[in-house]
Design a protein around this motif. Structure first.
Motif, PDB file in Angstrom:
ATOM      1  N   PRO A  42      25.773 -48.258  -8.632  1.00  0.00           N
ATOM      2  CA  PRO A  42      25.739 -49.360  -7.479  1.00  0.00           C
ATOM      3  C   PRO A  42      24.485 -48.972  -6.310  1.00  0.00           C
ATOM      4  CG  PRO A  42      28.258 -48.490  -8.053  1.00  0.00           C
ATOM      5  CD  PRO A  42      27.191 -47.482  -8.504  1.00  0.00           C
ATOM      6  N   HIS A  43      24.979 -48.466  -5.771  1.00  0.00           N
ATOM      7  CA  HIS A  43      23.781 -48.220  -4.577  1.00  0.00           C
ATOM      8  C   HIS A  43      23.349 -46.987  -4.128  1.00  0.00           C
ATOM      9  CE1 HIS A  43      25.030 -52.665  -3.206  1.00  0.00           C
ATOM     10  NE2 HIS A  43      25.842 -52.455  -4.256  1.00  0.00           N
ATOM     11  N   ASP A  82      32.690 -54.441  -6.018  1.00  0.00           N
ATOM     12  CA  ASP A  82      31.216 -53.775  -5.461  1.00  0.00           C
ATOM     13  C   ASP A  82      30.740 -53.170  -6.815  1.00  0.00           C
ATOM     14  OD1 ASP A  82      30.510 -54.083  -3.086  1.00  0.00           O
ATOM     15  OD2 ASP A  82      31.256 -52.052  -2.489  1.00  0.00           O
ATOM     16  N   TRP A 109      28.954 -54.024 -10.280  1.00  0.00           N
ATOM     17  CA  TRP A 109      27.819 -53.496 -10.835  1.00  0.00           C
ATOM     18  C   TRP A 109      27.671 -53.245 -11.994  1.00  0.00           C
ATOM     19  CZ3 TRP A 109      29.696 -49.640 -13.913  1.00  0.00           C
ATOM     20  CH2 TRP A 109      29.066 -48.637 -14.299  1.00  0.00           C
TER      21      TRP A 109
END
Length: 103
Positions: free
Chosen positions: A36-37, A49, A53
């Motif tokens: 995701p990050h 999140d 994603w």
């Protein structure tokens, strides 16, 4: 290639390196999941999140099966973070078919 978890200011940071296959952005050559990050503090990843994603991956044309496999790997990694007392809840502990449709 996943790099080691690096402590930063007494919080754990996940640092991930990944490579692209021809035609696929954000996937490495060894089958590691799209994240995701990259380099986001692990304790700041929320359920929303993780679901966003999954939606982004589907919008990019990634198959349901691939997203499911990547989610399984991420869920396992976050489960380890729970065991190591880095986080309390696993943001990837949700049913994928409630967020995106199976192909």
């Amino acid at each position: 290639m996943i790099q080691d978890v690096i402590p930063v200011d007494s919080r754990q940071m996940v640092r991930v390196s990944y490579f692209s296959r021809p035609g696929e952005i954000g996937h490495d050559y060894k089958g590691l999941p799209r994240v995701p990050h990259p380099a986001l503090p692990i304790d700041s990843v929320k359920l929303s999140d993780a679901k966003e994603w999954a939606l982004r991956m589907k919008e990019k044309g990634i198959s349901y099966k691939t997203i499911s496999n990547d989610k399984r790997s991420l869920k396992a990694a976050f489960y380890t973070a729970i065991q190591d007392d880095c986080i309390r809840k696993n943001p990837f502990d949700f049913q994928l078919n409630t967020v995106i449709e199976d192909d």
